[in-house]
Design an enzyme around this catalytic site. Structure first.
Site, PDB file in Angstrom:
ATOM      1  N   ASP A  69      29.862  64.208  42.199  1.00  0.00           N
ATOM      2  CA  ASP A  69      29.839  62.787  41.836  1.00  0.00           C
ATOM      3  C   ASP A  69      29.808  62.573  40.326  1.00  0.00           C
ATOM      4  O   ASP A  69      29.143  61.661  39.829  1.00  0.00           O
ATOM      5  CB  ASP A  69      28.637  62.079  42.489  1.00  0.00           C
ATOM      6  CG  ASP A  69      28.512  62.440  43.958  1.00  0.00           C
ATOM      7  OD1 ASP A  69      29.533  62.315  44.651  1.00  0.00           O
ATOM      8  OD2 ASP A  69      27.432  62.851  44.393  1.00  0.00           O
ATOM      9  N   GLY A  86      37.468  61.616  39.697  1.00  0.00           N
ATOM     10  CA  GLY A  86      38.650  60.939  40.236  1.00  0.00           C
ATOM     11  C   GLY A  86      39.381  60.153  39.172  1.00  0.00           C
ATOM     12  O   GLY A  86      40.590  60.307  38.982  1.00  0.00           O
ATOM     13  N   ALA A 111      34.687  64.627  50.303  1.00  0.00           N
ATOM     14  CA  ALA A 111      34.760  64.215  48.895  1.00  0.00           C
ATOM     15  C   ALA A 111      34.864  62.694  48.803  1.00  0.00           C
ATOM     16  O   ALA A 111      35.287  62.034  49.745  1.00  0.00           O
ATOM     17  CB  ALA A 111      35.982  64.840  48.243  1.00  0.00           C
ATOM     18  N   THR A 166      28.140  72.860  50.188  1.00  0.00           N
ATOM     19  CA  THR A 166      29.241  72.646  51.112  1.00  0.00           C
ATOM     20  C   THR A 166      29.803  74.012  51.527  1.00  0.00           C
ATOM     21  O   THR A 166      29.190  75.052  51.246  1.00  0.00           O
ATOM     22  CB  THR A 166      30.299  71.718  50.466  1.00  0.00           C
ATOM     23  OG1 THR A 166      31.274  71.400  51.454  1.00  0.00           O
ATOM     24  CG2 THR A 166      30.980  72.353  49.251  1.00  0.00           C
ATOM     25  N   GLN A 226      34.192  68.302  45.263  1.00  0.00           N
ATOM     26  CA  GLN A 226      32.780  68.659  45.118  1.00  0.00           C
ATOM     27  C   GLN A 226      32.509  69.164  43.693  1.00  0.00           C
ATOM     28  O   GLN A 226      33.093  68.650  42.752  1.00  0.00           O
ATOM     29  CB  GLN A 226      32.324  69.650  46.190  1.00  0.00           C
ATOM     30  CG  GLN A 226      32.166  69.033  47.567  1.00  0.00           C
ATOM     31  CD  GLN A 226      33.469  68.840  48.299  1.00  0.00           C
ATOM     32  OE1 GLN A 226      34.312  69.742  48.364  1.00  0.00           O
ATOM     33  NE2 GLN A 226      33.683  67.685  48.845  1.00  0.00           N
ATOM     34  N   THR A 261      27.793  65.751  55.086  1.00  0.00           N
ATOM     35  CA  THR A 261      28.362  64.402  55.079  1.00  0.00           C
ATOM     36  C   THR A 261      28.791  63.958  56.484  1.00  0.00           C
ATOM     37  O   THR A 261      29.220  62.827  56.652  1.00  0.00           O
ATOM     38  CB  THR A 261      29.597  64.351  54.155  1.00  0.00           C
ATOM     39  OG1 THR A 261      30.542  65.304  54.649  1.00  0.00           O
ATOM     40  CG2 THR A 261      29.253  64.665  52.716  1.00  0.00           C
ATOM     41  N   HIS A 292      36.228  60.333  45.674  1.00  0.00           N
ATOM     42  CA  HIS A 292      36.645  60.177  44.279  1.00  0.00           C
ATOM     43  C   HIS A 292      37.008  58.714  44.041  1.00  0.00           C
ATOM     44  O   HIS A 292      38.016  58.236  44.551  1.00  0.00           O
ATOM     45  CB  HIS A 292      37.861  61.067  43.978  1.00  0.00           C
ATOM     46  CG  HIS A 292      37.570  62.526  44.128  1.00  0.00           C
ATOM     47  ND1 HIS A 292      38.528  63.454  44.416  1.00  0.00           N
ATOM     48  CD2 HIS A 292      36.410  63.205  44.025  1.00  0.00           C
ATOM     49  CE1 HIS A 292      37.958  64.654  44.493  1.00  0.00           C
ATOM     50  NE2 HIS A 292      36.679  64.523  44.260  1.00  0.00           N
TER      51      HIS A 292
HETATM   52  P1  IMP Z   1      29.440  68.981  53.666  1.00  0.00           P
HETATM   53  O1  IMP Z   1      30.388  69.188  52.544  1.00  0.00           O
HETATM   54  O2  IMP Z   1      29.706  67.738  54.467  1.00  0.00           O
HETATM   55  O3  IMP Z   1      29.244  70.200  54.538  1.00  0.00           O
HETATM   56  O4  IMP Z   1      28.002  68.681  53.020  1.00  0.00           O
HETATM   57  C1  IMP Z   1      27.244  69.725  52.431  1.00  0.00           C
HETATM   58  C2  IMP Z   1      26.514  69.257  51.203  1.00  0.00           C
HETATM   59  O5  IMP Z   1      27.438  68.962  50.174  1.00  0.00           O
HETATM   60  C3  IMP Z   1      25.693  67.995  51.411  1.00  0.00           C
HETATM   61  O6  IMP Z   1      24.495  68.108  50.690  1.00  0.00           O
HETATM   62  C4  IMP Z   1      26.588  66.919  50.851  1.00  0.00           C
HETATM   63  O7  IMP Z   1      25.844  65.803  50.425  1.00  0.00           O
HETATM   64  C5  IMP Z   1      27.245  67.638  49.701  1.00  0.00           C
HETATM   65  N1  IMP Z   1      28.561  67.104  49.324  1.00  0.00           N
HETATM   66  C6  IMP Z   1      29.727  67.318  49.939  1.00  0.00           C
HETATM   67  N2  IMP Z   1      30.718  66.699  49.300  1.00  0.00           N
HETATM   68  C7  IMP Z   1      30.179  66.100  48.230  1.00  0.00           C
HETATM   69  C8  IMP Z   1      30.731  65.343  47.150  1.00  0.00           C
HETATM   70  O8  IMP Z   1      31.947  65.100  47.054  1.00  0.00           O
HETATM   71  N3  IMP Z   1      29.814  64.906  46.234  1.00  0.00           N
HETATM   72  C9  IMP Z   1      28.492  65.187  46.309  1.00  0.00           C
HETATM   73  N4  IMP Z   1      27.965  65.883  47.288  1.00  0.00           N
HETATM   74  C10 IMP Z   1      28.781  66.352  48.250  1.00  0.00           C
END
Ligand code: IMP
Length: 452
Positions: A18, A22, A49, A264, A249, A140, A51
């Site tokens: 974050d 983007g 993601a 992730t 990410q 997420t 963005h």
């Molecule tokens: P997943 O990617 O859905 O498996 O989530 C795993 C971890 O990564 C969690 O703590 C999410 O909040 C974090 N996460 C995944 N994508 C993002 C992103 O684009 N920004 C910030 N955190 C992310």
């Protein structure tokens, strides 16, 4: 000796996600597309993601699976092999993108036929698994880890399976997830999953409905699904084509370099470009590999406990002023002081060679900017380690730097316009990180940002 490929630029999150990548990519692609053709390549992640790109009209869109260059003419965006894609959400995102682009897509979209499918089955499994395990609680909910797990377990469904519509394979996939979910005490058809474009979660439904909706989605996406290997090989050799790599990410969310369980499942470093392009592109050949970080603070979503805890009043103010709520999940983000030991570690693990500093306008009068320059365990200096137990033991050593005028920085259009305190801050960060600063952003609007 690695030979640098001119006209190639990569952007990755340099902290815990974050960071505002983007719009940086969108601006960069827009500038380069005026000079010649651009390929924007994304190699990791999927609908997890978020963005955010904001337009001069005030319109905002959160892109999830499409790379941010999708609003720019003269551009081909490639969704690479290393991604996990949800076709239904992707179609909705294309629809939203078309609407914002005046009814017609400006960029060409290519989807690698080897990209992995991340479907409602994965979302359902992840949702049910959350009731059983601690680790996945922060996910997420977009079924990212189960889709990558399919690859390691050697039974992924790929875009190619959708394109040729291997119905037998799709049904087998459904049945596998049905059994897994039954084993956890639930019925797949009834599990509610998030879908893009709706605030309500929807049930996955029976196998027939699942197959029918994939068949509809196939018809819409078919013309974009391609073998991209030779396309990439040819364009990479053609130096007139600019390449922009948009990572999803951030290095601090990489499963090897982040803090468990808030990680992730994909390779969040520039290293992932090598495997996603099947070795065509060695990330070390990419001329600029920028880590995008927030200039005056860091944000983090999840249960990880970072050492640089910020005073609550200031953290709350920043959260509201900088809209620090998840683009995908809407969760409030934790706000902490800038942590240079962590950022140095991510830069090194991520193969980052320069920095983009966003949110330079998030400053407050009479509030110095506190930056952690070192960790101490007892009297000993320590580097960052991606391990919660280790991080619990460290005491941050801080340095305070003078703040600058918010109004002056918001209006700046070139480095010379920056307040003098902001100039010394940038110099300090560059020296401490051992990296040059490529670009800064000084407000949410598309034009509020420039090369440094
Ligand atoms: P997943 O990617 O859905 O498996 O989530 C795993 C971890 O990564 C969690 O703590 C999410 O909040 C974090 N996460 C995944 N994508 C993002 C992103 O684009 N920004 C910030 N955190 C992310």
């Amino acid at each position: 000796m690695v030979k640098i490929r001119k006209n190639s630029f990569g952007f990755c999150g340099g902290a815990y996600g974050d960071e505002g990548k983007g719009r940086v990519v969108d601006k960069f692609v827009s500038d380069y597309a005026r000079k010649g053709p651009v390929v924007v390549y994304r190699d990791n992640g999927g609908a997890n993601a978020g963005h955010t790109v904001e337009f001069d009209t005030g319109e905002r869109i959160a892109l999830h699976q499409l790379p941010s260059g999708v609003f720019v003419k003269n551009t081909t965006v490639v969704l690479g092999k290393g991604m996990v894609l949800h076709p239904g959400d992707l179609i909705e995102e294309i629809k939203q993108t078309k609407k914002i682009s005046g009814g017609k897509l400006r960029a060409k979209i290519l989807i690698d036929e080897m990209a992995v499918l991340s479907l409602d089955t994965h979302r359902a499994y992840e949702a049910v698994l959350k009731e059983w395990q601690e680790g996945g609680k922060g996910a997420t909910g977009r079924g990212i880890a189960p889709a990558y797990a399919d690859v390691l377990l050697r039974h992924p469904l790929r875009m190619r399976d959708l394109a040729v519509f291997d119905e037998k394979k799709i049904k087998e996939h459904y049945r596998l997830y049905q059994s897994l979910i039954k084993g956890l005490g639930r019925e797949l058809a009834e599990v509610l999953v998030p879908v893009l474009g709706s605030d309500e979660k929807v049930p996955v439904g029976k196998v027939r409905k699942f197959v029918e909706s994939l068949s509809r989605q196939r018809r819409i996406l078919l013309s974009c699904i391609k073998d991209v290997f030779f396309f990439l090989k040819e364009k990479w050799l053609d130096k007139k084509v600019a390449f922009v790599f948009e990572k999803a990410q951030a290095v601090g969310l990489d499963p090897r370099y982040g803090v468990y369980p808030d990680v992730t499942a994909s390779d969040c470093t520039f290293g992932g470009i090598f495997s996603s392009t099947e070795g065509i592109i060695n990330p070390e050949e990419i001329e600029i590999r920028a880590g995008v970080i927030k200039a005056t603070y860091m944000s983090s979503v999840g249960t990880r406990k970072l050492p640089t805890v910020m005073e609550e009043g200031l953290a709350n103010k920043i959260r509201e002023d900088a809209h620090e709520y998840g683009a995908t999940t809407k969760r409030p983000r934790g706000i902490v002081y800038l942590d240079l030991p962590a950022l140095r570690f991510f830069a090194s693990a991520g193969k980052i060679n320069s920095l983009v500093l966003t949110h330079m306008d998030i400053v407050y009068p009479k509030t110095p900017i506190k930056v952690c320059v070192d960790y101490k365990v007892g009297s000993k200096s320590m580097p960052y380690r991606p391990d919660q137990e280790f991080l619990n033991k460290v005491t941050p050593k801080y340095q305070e730097l003078p703040t600058w005028d918010k109004e002056q920085i918001s209006k700046a259009q070139k480095p010379a316009d920056l307040p003098k305190e902001a100039k010394s801050f940038l110099k300090f960060i560059s020296q401490e990180m051992g990296l040059s600063i490529l670009m800064i952003t000084n407000g949410p609007k598309r034009e509020q940002g420039f090369f440094h």
